[in-house]
Enzyme design. Structure first.
Site, PDB file in Angstrom:
ATOM      1  N   GLU A   1       6.969  -1.329  -1.684  1.00  0.00           N
ATOM      2  CA  GLU A   1       6.263  -0.904  -2.903  1.00  0.00           C
ATOM      3  C   GLU A   1       4.784  -0.684  -2.617  1.00  0.00           C
ATOM      4  O   GLU A   1       4.156   0.249  -3.127  1.00  0.00           O
ATOM      5  CB  GLU A   1       6.407  -1.975  -3.996  1.00  0.00           C
ATOM      6  CG  GLU A   1       7.830  -2.164  -4.486  1.00  0.00           C
ATOM      7  CD  GLU A   1       7.937  -3.381  -5.407  1.00  0.00           C
ATOM      8  OE1 GLU A   1       8.210  -4.486  -4.900  1.00  0.00           O
ATOM      9  OE2 GLU A   1       7.721  -3.237  -6.613  1.00  0.00           O
TER      10      GLU A   1
ATOM     11  N   GLN B   1     -25.097   8.349   3.815  1.00  0.00           N
ATOM     12  CA  GLN B   1     -24.780   6.931   4.041  1.00  0.00           C
ATOM     13  C   GLN B   1     -23.482   6.545   3.330  1.00  0.00           C
ATOM     14  O   GLN B   1     -22.825   5.583   3.709  1.00  0.00           O
ATOM     15  CB  GLN B   1     -25.944   6.066   3.543  1.00  0.00           C
ATOM     16  CG  GLN B   1     -25.780   4.585   3.750  1.00  0.00           C
ATOM     17  CD  GLN B   1     -27.103   3.849   3.599  1.00  0.00           C
ATOM     18  OE1 GLN B   1     -27.974   3.938   4.445  1.00  0.00           O
ATOM     19  NE2 GLN B   1     -27.269   3.140   2.494  1.00  0.00           N
TER      20      GLN B   1
ATOM     21  N   SER C   1      11.492 -13.676  -7.026  1.00  0.00           N
ATOM     22  CA  SER C   1      10.824 -13.728  -8.315  1.00  0.00           C
ATOM     23  C   SER C   1      10.578 -15.189  -8.653  1.00  0.00           C
ATOM     24  O   SER C   1      11.389 -16.061  -8.342  1.00  0.00           O
ATOM     25  CB  SER C   1      11.709 -13.076  -9.369  1.00  0.00           C
ATOM     26  OG  SER C   1      11.385 -13.602 -10.643  1.00  0.00           O
TER      27      SER C   1
ATOM     28  N   HIS D   1      16.664  16.838  -5.891  1.00  0.00           N
ATOM     29  CA  HIS D   1      16.441  16.430  -7.296  1.00  0.00           C
ATOM     30  C   HIS D   1      16.963  15.020  -7.558  1.00  0.00           C
ATOM     31  O   HIS D   1      17.334  14.698  -8.677  1.00  0.00           O
ATOM     32  CB  HIS D   1      17.111  17.398  -8.278  1.00  0.00           C
ATOM     33  CG  HIS D   1      16.823  18.842  -8.012  1.00  0.00           C
ATOM     34  ND1 HIS D   1      15.781  19.521  -8.593  1.00  0.00           N
ATOM     35  CD2 HIS D   1      17.423  19.732  -7.184  1.00  0.00           C
ATOM     36  CE1 HIS D   1      15.760  20.768  -8.161  1.00  0.00           C
ATOM     37  NE2 HIS D   1      16.746  20.920  -7.290  1.00  0.00           N
TER      38      HIS D   1
ATOM     39  N   LYS E   1      16.625 -12.590  -7.452  1.00  0.00           N
ATOM     40  CA  LYS E   1      15.911 -11.369  -7.069  1.00  0.00           C
ATOM     41  C   LYS E   1      15.291 -11.411  -5.682  1.00  0.00           C
ATOM     42  O   LYS E   1      14.809 -12.432  -5.217  1.00  0.00           O
ATOM     43  CB  LYS E   1      14.813 -11.061  -8.091  1.00  0.00           C
ATOM     44  CG  LYS E   1      15.398 -10.470  -9.357  1.00  0.00           C
ATOM     45  CD  LYS E   1      14.341  -9.912 -10.256  1.00  0.00           C
ATOM     46  CE  LYS E   1      13.800  -8.613  -9.744  1.00  0.00           C
ATOM     47  NZ  LYS E   1      12.505  -8.317 -10.344  1.00  0.00           N
TER      48      LYS E   1
HETATM   49  N1  ARG Z   1     -28.141   3.926   7.188  1.00  0.00           N
HETATM   50  C1  ARG Z   1     -28.345   5.323   7.320  1.00  0.00           C
HETATM   51  C2  ARG Z   1     -27.004   6.065   7.139  1.00  0.00           C
HETATM   52  O1  ARG Z   1     -26.018   5.422   7.223  1.00  0.00           O
HETATM   53  C3  ARG Z   1     -28.887   5.659   8.654  1.00  0.00           C
HETATM   54  C4  ARG Z   1     -29.686   6.895   8.716  1.00  0.00           C
HETATM   55  C5  ARG Z   1     -30.969   6.711   8.024  1.00  0.00           C
HETATM   56  N2  ARG Z   1     -31.833   7.810   8.200  1.00  0.00           N
HETATM   57  C6  ARG Z   1     -32.861   7.960   7.402  1.00  0.00           C
HETATM   58  N3  ARG Z   1     -33.594   8.989   7.600  1.00  0.00           N
HETATM   59  N4  ARG Z   1     -33.119   7.099   6.447  1.00  0.00           N
HETATM   60  O2  ARG Z   1     -26.948   7.251   6.892  1.00  0.00           O
END
Ligand code: ARG
Length: 456
Positions: free
Chosen positions: A285, A317, A272, A151, A278
Site C-alpha cells: 500500500e 537553493q 489489525s 478494465h 486480518k
Molecule cells: N546555498 C546556496 C544554494 O544552495 C549556495 C549558493 C549561494 N550563492 C549565492 N550567491 N548566495 O544555492
C-alpha cells in the site's frame, strides 16, 4: 565581511540558511575542493605549500564530519561556508585561498551534479537487484496460468511469469532513464565562477578529470543556472516510483480475499489491532502511495525554475530538499519492492481456477471462426451472441448444445468443445512477445541478457 554588516535577523537566517539540509553535499564539496585546490597549484595560482596546507586542513575537516564532530555555527549559511570557515580555523589564513577562482554559484552546481550522479548510479544498482528478483520469480512461476485483465475485467489468460516480466521491462526503461542522468551530469559547471568566468587561466578539464566528469560546461551563464540534471533525476524517479506504485497496487488487489492470488510475507505486512483475522499488505500500500510524493517533488522544481532569469538566483537553493526527499523515497521503495517480492507467495489453484473461466476463451473461439473463413468482425459478433446465450442460461460455454451453437454461429462444430477442453488458450499465443511458454522462455533469456550487460 562581518565588520561591515549589521547582524542578521534570525528570521532572515531561518529562510536563508540551507545548512540544515545541504550538509548532505559535504562529501562532494570536500572532494571538489581538493580537486580545485590541486588545479590552483598546478596552474601556479597557489603555491605547493599552500596546497599541502589546504589538503591537510580539508582532510581534518573530512574526519570531523565523518566522525560526527563537526559543529555548525549559526552564521554558517550553508555547507560550503561552514567547510571553508572550519578549514580556515584549522589551517589558518591559507584556508581563505581555497575559494580563489571559484564562486559558490559554480561550486553548488558542481556538488549537486556530483550527488545526482552518485544517486543515479545507486538507483541503477537497486533497479538491477529488483529486476533480478523479478526474473527469478518469473522462472519459479513459469507455467502458472492467471487471468490477464483489461478494465480489471478478465480478458485472456496469461502465465504468471509473463505478467511478472511486464514489470521487468518497465524497470528496464527506468534504468535507461537513470543512464541518461549520467549523461546529463557529465559537464563540469566548476570554473564558471559567479556567472561570467574567472580572472585566472584555470584548467577546468583537469578538475573535470579529477572528479569524473566527461567534459566542461561550455557556457558559464548556463553552467551556474543549469539544474536540468536535477529535473532529469526527478523525472526518472517519478516514473520509476509510479511503476512501483502500480506493482504495489496490484499486490494489494491480488492479496485481497476477493482475488486471493498472492500473499505478502509476514515481515512485510501488519495485523489489525482490532480484527485478529486480518493481514494487511501495508508495504505494498505504501509503495502505491509514495509515488505522487516523488512526482510532487518534480513538479515543485519545475515551479522553482519556471520563468527564472539568468543566472544564479537564490531560488535555486530550493532544488535540494525536493531532490533529497525524492532520492530517499525512491531508494527506500526500490529496496522494499525487492525484499517484498522475494517473500511473496502465489496461490496456484486460485489463479488457475480464475484463469479457466471459459468465457475468457471467447477470443480463441472467434479465431476458430476466422480459420473457418468468417471475417474477424463477424466472428466477434457471433461469439458475443454465444457468450450471451450461455450467460443468460447460467451455463458454461461448453454446456451449450450443438443446436444452440449453430443457431448463433453456424460454422461452429465439435472443435468448439475441443478448444474449450484443451485449455490451450495460453499456448496459442505464439506471436513474438506473447504468453506461450516458448515466447516467455525467449523473453526470460532476453531479460537475463539485459542483466548480464556491462554496467557502462
Ligand atoms: N546555498 C546556496 C544554494 O544552495 C549556495 C549558493 C549561494 N550563492 C549565492 N550567491 N548566495 O544555492
Amino acid at each position: 565581511m562581518g565588520r561591515f554588516r549589521d547582524p542578521q535577523d534570525p528570521l532572515f537566517q531561518a529562510i536563508n540558511s540551507s545548512i540544515a539540509f545541504d550538509y548532505r553535499l559535504a562529501p562532494y564539496d570536500l572532494e571538489q575542493s581538493l580537486a580545485h585546490s590541486r588545479m590552483l597549484a598546478r596552474s601556479g595560482i597557489i603555491s605547493a605549500e599552500d596546497l599541502a596546507a589546504i589538503e591537510r586542513g580539508l582532510d581534518a575537516v573530512r574526519r570531523e564530519i565523518e566522525e560526527d564532530r563537526f559543529t555548525v555555527r549559526p552564521d554558517d549559511e550553508d555547507v560550503h561556508m561552514a567547510i571553508e570557515r572550519r578549514l580556515t580555523e584549522i589551517a589558518g589564513p591559507v584556508g581563505g585561498k581555497l575559494h580563489t577562482a571559484r564562486s559558490r554559484n559554480d561550486q553548488v552546481a558542481t556538488d549537486v551534479a556530483m550527488l545526482v550522479r552518485a544517486h543515479s548510479l545507486g538507483a541503477r544498482e537497486l533497479l538491477r537487484d529488483l529486476m533480478g528478483t523479478v526474473v527469478r520469480l518469473a522462472e519459479r512461476h513459469l507455467d502458472w496460468p492467471v487471468p490477464g485483465y483489461t478494465h480489471l475485467q478478465r480478458a485472456q489468460p496469461v502465465y504468471l511469469s509473463h505478467h511478472l516480466l511486464a514489470y521487468f521491462w518497465k524497470f528496464r526503461r527506468d534504468l535507461q532513464r537513470f543512464n541518461f542522468c549520467m549523461t546529463a551530469t557529465d559537464d563540469l559547471p566548476l570554473g564558471a565562477g559567479a556567472l561570467a568566468g574567472v580572472n585566472f587561466d584555470t584548467s577546468r578539464m583537469f578538475v573535470a578529470q579529477e572528479l569524473g566528469f566527461g567534459g566542461i560546461a561550455e557556457n558559464s551563464l548556463d553552467a551556474v543556472s543549469n539544474r536540468d540534471f536535477v529535473l532529469d533525476y526527478l523525472a526518472a524517479a517519478a516514473t520509476c516510483a509510479t511503476h512501483l506504485s502500480q506493482l504495489g497496487g496490484e499486490i494489494v488487489l491480488w492479496s485481497s480475499q476477493e482475488f486471493g492470488f498472492c500473499e505478502v510475507a509476514e515481515a512485510f505486512s501488519s495485523g489489525s489491532s482490532l480484527m485478529p483475522q486480518k493481514k494487511n499488505p501495508d508495504a505494498a500500500e505504501l509503495l502505491r502511495a509514495k509515488a505522487p510524493r516523488v512526482v510532487g517533488r518534480l513538479v515543485a522544481l519545475h515551479g522553482v525554475l519556471h520563468g527564472l532569469p539568468l543566472t544564479y538566483n537564490k531560488d535555486l537553493q530550493e532544488d535540494k530538499e525536493p531532490l533529497f526527499d525524492a532520492i530517499d523515497t525512491l531508494e527506500l521503495c526500490l529496496r522494499v519492492a525487492s525484499a517484498m517480492l522475494e517473500g511473496i507467495t502465489f496461490d496456484r489453484e486460485r489463479m488457475a481456477a480464475a484463469a479457466s473461466d471459459e468465457f475468457i476463451a471467447a477470443t480463441d473461439v472467434a479465431d476458430l471462426l476466422v480459420r473457418r473463413g468468417v471475417p474477424f468482425r463477424e466472428a466477434h459478433t457471433m461469439v458475443g451472441g454465444v457468450v450471451r446465450a450461455a450467460a443468460d442460461q447460467g451455463k458454461r460455454l461448453s454446456e451449450l448444445t450443438e443446436e444452440e451453437l449453430r443457431a448463433i454461429a453456424p460454422p461452429l462444430d465439435g472443435e468448439f468443445y475441443e478448444l474449450l477442453d484443451q485449455s490451450s488458450w495460453l499456448e496459442s499465443k505464439v506471436s513474438e512477445g506473447g504468453t506461450s511458454l516458448a515466447r516467455v522462455r525467449e523473453q526470460l533469456a532476453h531479460a537475463r541478457h539485459v542483466l548480464d550487460e556491462p554496467r557502462s
